[in-house]
Design a protein around this motif. Sequence first.
Motif, PDB file in Angstrom:
ATOM      1  N   SER A   1     -56.877  83.780 -43.000  1.00  0.00           N
ATOM      2  CA  SER A   1     -55.707  84.565 -43.399  1.00  0.00           C
ATOM      3  C   SER A   1     -55.148  85.361 -42.218  1.00  0.00           C
ATOM      4  O   SER A   1     -53.929  85.501 -42.081  1.00  0.00           O
ATOM      5  CB  SER A   1     -56.046  85.491 -44.562  1.00  0.00           C
ATOM      6  OG  SER A   1     -57.018  86.424 -44.179  1.00  0.00           O
TER       7      SER A   1
ATOM      8  N   LYS B   1     -49.913  77.073 -41.696  1.00  0.00           N
ATOM      9  CA  LYS B   1     -50.689  77.491 -42.850  1.00  0.00           C
ATOM     10  C   LYS B   1     -52.139  77.121 -42.627  1.00  0.00           C
ATOM     11  O   LYS B   1     -52.450  76.015 -42.181  1.00  0.00           O
ATOM     12  CB  LYS B   1     -50.168  76.801 -44.107  1.00  0.00           C
ATOM     13  CG  LYS B   1     -50.792  77.270 -45.377  1.00  0.00           C
ATOM     14  CD  LYS B   1     -50.141  76.638 -46.583  1.00  0.00           C
ATOM     15  CE  LYS B   1     -50.818  77.111 -47.849  1.00  0.00           C
ATOM     16  NZ  LYS B   1     -50.283  76.421 -49.018  1.00  0.00           N
TER      17      LYS B   1
ATOM     18  N   GLY C   1     -55.937  77.583 -44.666  1.00  0.00           N
ATOM     19  CA  GLY C   1     -56.608  78.060 -45.873  1.00  0.00           C
ATOM     20  C   GLY C   1     -57.986  77.452 -46.030  1.00  0.00           C
ATOM     21  O   GLY C   1     -58.309  76.415 -45.446  1.00  0.00           O
TER      22      GLY C   1
ATOM     23  N   CYS D   1     -62.054  74.342 -43.828  1.00  0.00           N
ATOM     24  CA  CYS D   1     -60.676  74.811 -43.973  1.00  0.00           C
ATOM     25  C   CYS D   1     -59.694  73.690 -43.728  1.00  0.00           C
ATOM     26  O   CYS D   1     -60.031  72.637 -43.187  1.00  0.00           O
ATOM     27  CB  CYS D   1     -60.394  75.973 -43.022  1.00  0.00           C
ATOM     28  SG  CYS D   1     -60.576  75.572 -41.283  1.00  0.00           S
TER      29      CYS D   1
END
Length: 186
Positions: free
Chosen positions: A11, A116, A118, A181
């Motif tokens: 994050s 991105k 995550g 991830c």
Amino acid sequence: MSLVNLAHCCSHLQNASLARLGLTSIPSTNLLHTLMLQLQKSGYITSVAIGGPTPPPPSSLNPILDPSVDTSDSSSSSSSSSSSSNDQPAITQSNVSSRRLWVGLKYWNNEPVLHKMGMVSKPTRRVWVGFRDIEALARGDRSGYVRGLRGIGESMYLTTDRGIMEVREAVERKTGGMLLCRVNGV
């Protein structure tokens, strides 16, 4: 291996990239250091340097990854000792908690390359996959509840007994492991 630290790192890097920061720091652990070297090898970030609470000098931020350097677990200890030998003091028990990884973020046409990032495995649910499941993910097929790699510039990283590697590399080596991830580029 703490997946909580990895979740915070994912994050943080996503937010720092969207905030257009050039350099950011994350806690220094062996897992994060090896993952950052893999992200650098894949072209998502420009540099990785071990330092203290203050940023390292620009000369220690080498944006070129040496192709002869293997990013397995054994090389992370040797590269960390060479990085800390610059103007940084040696790592001791008294200063180990203040060590940071300084990560240089990459941009292309004024857009972040790391768009991105995550988690796939979470601290409460770790996702272990075998070789056949990794093949399906690399082809773009769903494996369990994990969707495959479908986007351009999309990567997934996993930890194996041979170190942290990208899914396509795990298919070449015919090995399985725990998914860590997913990274999406622009």
